[in-house]
Design a protein around this motif. Structure first.
Motif, PDB file in Angstrom:
ATOM      1  N   LYS A   1      39.856  35.693  28.930  1.00  0.00           N
ATOM      2  CA  LYS A   1      39.022  35.557  29.984  1.00  0.00           C
ATOM      3  C   LYS A   1      40.083  36.051  31.061  1.00  0.00           C
ATOM      4  O   LYS A   1      39.708  36.564  32.279  1.00  0.00           O
ATOM      5  CB  LYS A   1      39.179  33.740  30.256  1.00  0.00           C
ATOM      6  N   ILE A   2      41.422  36.018  30.817  1.00  0.00           N
ATOM      7  CA  ILE A   2      42.398  36.529  31.884  1.00  0.00           C
ATOM      8  C   ILE A   2      42.146  38.109  31.854  1.00  0.00           C
ATOM      9  O   ILE A   2      41.978  38.504  33.072  1.00  0.00           O
ATOM     10  CB  ILE A   2      43.913  36.235  31.369  1.00  0.00           C
ATOM     11  N   LYS A   3      42.008  38.873  30.690  1.00  0.00           N
ATOM     12  CA  LYS A   3      41.782  40.142  30.873  1.00  0.00           C
ATOM     13  C   LYS A   3      40.414  40.265  31.458  1.00  0.00           C
ATOM     14  O   LYS A   3      40.590  41.583  32.515  1.00  0.00           O
ATOM     15  CB  LYS A   3      41.637  40.598  29.332  1.00  0.00           C
ATOM     16  N   LEU A   4      39.358  39.734  31.340  1.00  0.00           N
ATOM     17  CA  LEU A   4      38.148  39.968  32.027  1.00  0.00           C
ATOM     18  C   LEU A   4      38.574  40.002  33.523  1.00  0.00           C
ATOM     19  O   LEU A   4      37.864  40.645  34.254  1.00  0.00           O
ATOM     20  CB  LEU A   4      37.257  39.124  31.464  1.00  0.00           C
ATOM     21  N   LEU A   5      38.943  38.762  33.835  1.00  0.00           N
ATOM     22  CA  LEU A   5      39.285  38.505  35.443  1.00  0.00           C
ATOM     23  C   LEU A   5      40.202  39.656  36.002  1.00  0.00           C
ATOM     24  O   LEU A   5      39.729  40.028  37.152  1.00  0.00           O
ATOM     25  CB  LEU A   5      39.834  37.145  35.518  1.00  0.00           C
ATOM     26  N   ARG A   6      41.270  40.093  35.362  1.00  0.00           N
ATOM     27  CA  ARG A   6      42.069  41.010  35.588  1.00  0.00           C
ATOM     28  C   ARG A   6      41.233  42.548  36.125  1.00  0.00           C
ATOM     29  O   ARG A   6      41.308  43.249  36.767  1.00  0.00           O
ATOM     30  CB  ARG A   6      43.215  41.321  34.671  1.00  0.00           C
ATOM     31  N   ILE A   7      40.267  42.606  34.994  1.00  0.00           N
ATOM     32  CA  ILE A   7      39.560  44.110  34.761  1.00  0.00           C
ATOM     33  C   ILE A   7      38.487  43.968  36.174  1.00  0.00           C
ATOM     34  O   ILE A   7      38.231  45.059  36.927  1.00  0.00           O
ATOM     35  CB  ILE A   7      38.837  44.281  33.599  1.00  0.00           C
ATOM     36  N   GLU A   8      37.971  42.751  36.402  1.00  0.00           N
ATOM     37  CA  GLU A   8      36.934  42.583  37.578  1.00  0.00           C
ATOM     38  C   GLU A   8      37.721  42.885  38.750  1.00  0.00           C
ATOM     39  O   GLU A   8      37.168  43.322  39.752  1.00  0.00           O
ATOM     40  CB  GLU A   8      36.348  41.075  37.358  1.00  0.00           C
ATOM     41  N   LYS A   9      38.960  42.497  38.941  1.00  0.00           N
ATOM     42  CA  LYS A   9      39.923  42.658  40.271  1.00  0.00           C
ATOM     43  C   LYS A   9      40.148  44.205  40.213  1.00  0.00           C
ATOM     44  O   LYS A   9      40.913  44.339  41.141  1.00  0.00           O
ATOM     45  CB  LYS A   9      40.916  41.791  40.309  1.00  0.00           C
ATOM     46  N   ASP A  10      39.980  44.805  39.169  1.00  0.00           N
ATOM     47  CA  ASP A  10      40.520  46.261  39.070  1.00  0.00           C
ATOM     48  C   ASP A  10      42.172  46.361  39.278  1.00  0.00           C
ATOM     49  O   ASP A  10      42.742  47.120  39.719  1.00  0.00           O
ATOM     50  CB  ASP A  10      39.899  47.015  40.214  1.00  0.00           C
TER      51      ASP A  10
ATOM     52  N   SER B   1      50.953  41.398  36.107  1.00  0.00           N
ATOM     53  CA  SER B   1      52.346  40.792  35.778  1.00  0.00           C
ATOM     54  C   SER B   1      52.967  40.877  37.084  1.00  0.00           C
ATOM     55  O   SER B   1      53.914  39.874  37.186  1.00  0.00           O
ATOM     56  CB  SER B   1      52.895  41.706  34.791  1.00  0.00           C
ATOM     57  N   PHE B   2      53.036  41.910  37.961  1.00  0.00           N
ATOM     58  CA  PHE B   2      53.966  41.849  39.067  1.00  0.00           C
ATOM     59  C   PHE B   2      53.540  40.781  40.061  1.00  0.00           C
ATOM     60  O   PHE B   2      54.488  40.051  40.434  1.00  0.00           O
ATOM     61  CB  PHE B   2      54.065  43.133  39.843  1.00  0.00           C
TER      62      PHE B   2
ATOM     63  N   TYR C   1      54.905  40.631  28.246  1.00  0.00           N
ATOM     64  CA  TYR C   1      54.388  38.917  27.987  1.00  0.00           C
ATOM     65  C   TYR C   1      52.906  38.986  28.344  1.00  0.00           C
ATOM     66  O   TYR C   1      52.269  38.273  27.631  1.00  0.00           O
ATOM     67  CB  TYR C   1      55.185  38.126  28.662  1.00  0.00           C
ATOM     68  N   LEU C   2      52.299  39.453  29.388  1.00  0.00           N
ATOM     69  CA  LEU C   2      51.007  39.312  29.780  1.00  0.00           C
ATOM     70  C   LEU C   2      50.241  39.891  28.614  1.00  0.00           C
ATOM     71  O   LEU C   2      49.181  39.545  28.413  1.00  0.00           O
ATOM     72  CB  LEU C   2      50.892  40.251  31.156  1.00  0.00           C
TER      73      LEU C   2
ATOM     74  N   ASN D   1      49.155  28.902  36.291  1.00  0.00           N
ATOM     75  CA  ASN D   1      48.908  28.555  37.481  1.00  0.00           C
ATOM     76  C   ASN D   1      49.361  29.885  38.277  1.00  0.00           C
ATOM     77  O   ASN D   1      48.570  30.376  39.159  1.00  0.00           O
ATOM     78  CB  ASN D   1      49.691  27.687  38.027  1.00  0.00           C
ATOM     79  N   ASN D   2      50.358  30.712  37.856  1.00  0.00           N
ATOM     80  CA  ASN D   2      50.981  31.990  38.591  1.00  0.00           C
ATOM     81  C   ASN D   2      49.760  32.935  38.214  1.00  0.00           C
ATOM     82  O   ASN D   2      49.632  33.721  39.219  1.00  0.00           O
ATOM     83  CB  ASN D   2      52.325  32.426  37.924  1.00  0.00           C
ATOM     84  N   ILE D   3      49.202  32.932  37.138  1.00  0.00           N
ATOM     85  CA  ILE D   3      48.282  34.048  36.917  1.00  0.00           C
ATOM     86  C   ILE D   3      47.065  33.838  37.621  1.00  0.00           C
ATOM     87  O   ILE D   3      46.208  34.786  38.080  1.00  0.00           O
ATOM     88  CB  ILE D   3      47.866  34.335  35.336  1.00  0.00           C
ATOM     89  N   ALA D   4      46.512  32.797  37.659  1.00  0.00           N
ATOM     90  CA  ALA D   4      45.430  32.262  38.509  1.00  0.00           C
ATOM     91  C   ALA D   4      45.467  32.701  40.129  1.00  0.00           C
ATOM     92  O   ALA D   4      44.554  33.245  40.642  1.00  0.00           O
ATOM     93  CB  ALA D   4      45.134  30.699  38.216  1.00  0.00           C
ATOM     94  N   ASN D   5      46.743  32.128  40.359  1.00  0.00           N
ATOM     95  CA  ASN D   5      47.108  32.631  41.849  1.00  0.00           C
ATOM     96  C   ASN D   5      47.221  34.181  42.072  1.00  0.00           C
ATOM     97  O   ASN D   5      46.338  34.599  42.948  1.00  0.00           O
ATOM     98  CB  ASN D   5      48.351  32.000  42.285  1.00  0.00           C
ATOM     99  N   ALA D   6      47.641  34.750  41.134  1.00  0.00           N
ATOM    100  CA  ALA D   6      47.381  36.258  41.289  1.00  0.00           C
ATOM    101  C   ALA D   6      46.112  36.823  41.203  1.00  0.00           C
ATOM    102  O   ALA D   6      45.956  37.767  41.798  1.00  0.00           O
ATOM    103  CB  ALA D   6      48.498  37.010  40.290  1.00  0.00           C
ATOM    104  N   LEU D   7      45.324  36.087  40.670  1.00  0.00           N
ATOM    105  CA  LEU D   7      43.908  36.692  40.451  1.00  0.00           C
ATOM    106  C   LEU D   7      43.122  36.129  41.636  1.00  0.00           C
ATOM    107  O   LEU D   7      41.735  36.486  41.538  1.00  0.00           O
ATOM    108  CB  LEU D   7      43.108  36.205  39.149  1.00  0.00           C
ATOM    109  N   GLY D   8      43.628  35.077  42.370  1.00  0.00           N
ATOM    110  CA  GLY D   8      42.801  34.543  43.416  1.00  0.00           C
ATOM    111  C   GLY D   8      41.801  33.711  43.129  1.00  0.00           C
ATOM    112  O   GLY D   8      40.575  33.488  43.534  1.00  0.00           O
ATOM    113  N   CYS D   9      41.955  32.768  41.802  1.00  0.00           N
ATOM    114  CA  CYS D   9      41.118  31.744  41.297  1.00  0.00           C
ATOM    115  C   CYS D   9      41.913  30.642  41.243  1.00  0.00           C
ATOM    116  O   CYS D   9      43.161  30.568  41.143  1.00  0.00           O
ATOM    117  CB  CYS D   9      40.398  32.335  40.319  1.00  0.00           C
ATOM    118  N   LYS D  10      41.382  29.780  40.641  1.00  0.00           N
ATOM    119  CA  LYS D  10      41.898  28.401  40.343  1.00  0.00           C
ATOM    120  C   LYS D  10      42.333  28.426  38.706  1.00  0.00           C
ATOM    121  O   LYS D  10      41.568  28.975  37.930  1.00  0.00           O
ATOM    122  CB  LYS D  10      41.225  27.131  40.604  1.00  0.00           C
TER     123      LYS D  10
END
Length: 72
Positions: A11-20, A27-28, A36-37, A53-62
């Motif tokens: 799911k994290i990978k999918l959201l990351r790719i959707e955000k390009d 990770s930054f 680690y990511l 929480n850090n990853i969600a914030n970076a992706l702009g989601c909850k």
């Protein structure tokens, strides 16, 4: 591997790719190591709530948007 960790990682990978975002971008922005990511995305490690929480914030989601992938 842990099935929940795998589902969350996908799911994290999918959201990351959707955000390009590259792994390096995410990770930054999340303040975690790129290697680690990669392990998170492959389901090789269990996420802490802080990292989630850090990853969600970076992706702009909850965090709950990511947890929904495993029915939580």
């Amino acid at each position: 591997m842990n099935e929940i960790a795998e589902v969350l990682g996908k799911k994290i990978k999918l959201l990351r790719i959707e955000k390009d975002f590259t792994q390096l971008d995410l990770s930054f922005n999340a303040g975690i190591n790129r290697t680690y990511l990669g392990k998170i995305e492959r389901g090789e490690v269990n996420l802490t709530i802080d990292k989630l929480n850090n990853i969600a914030n970076a992706l702009g989601c909850k965090p709950s948007d990511i947890l929904a992938a495993v029915g939580m």
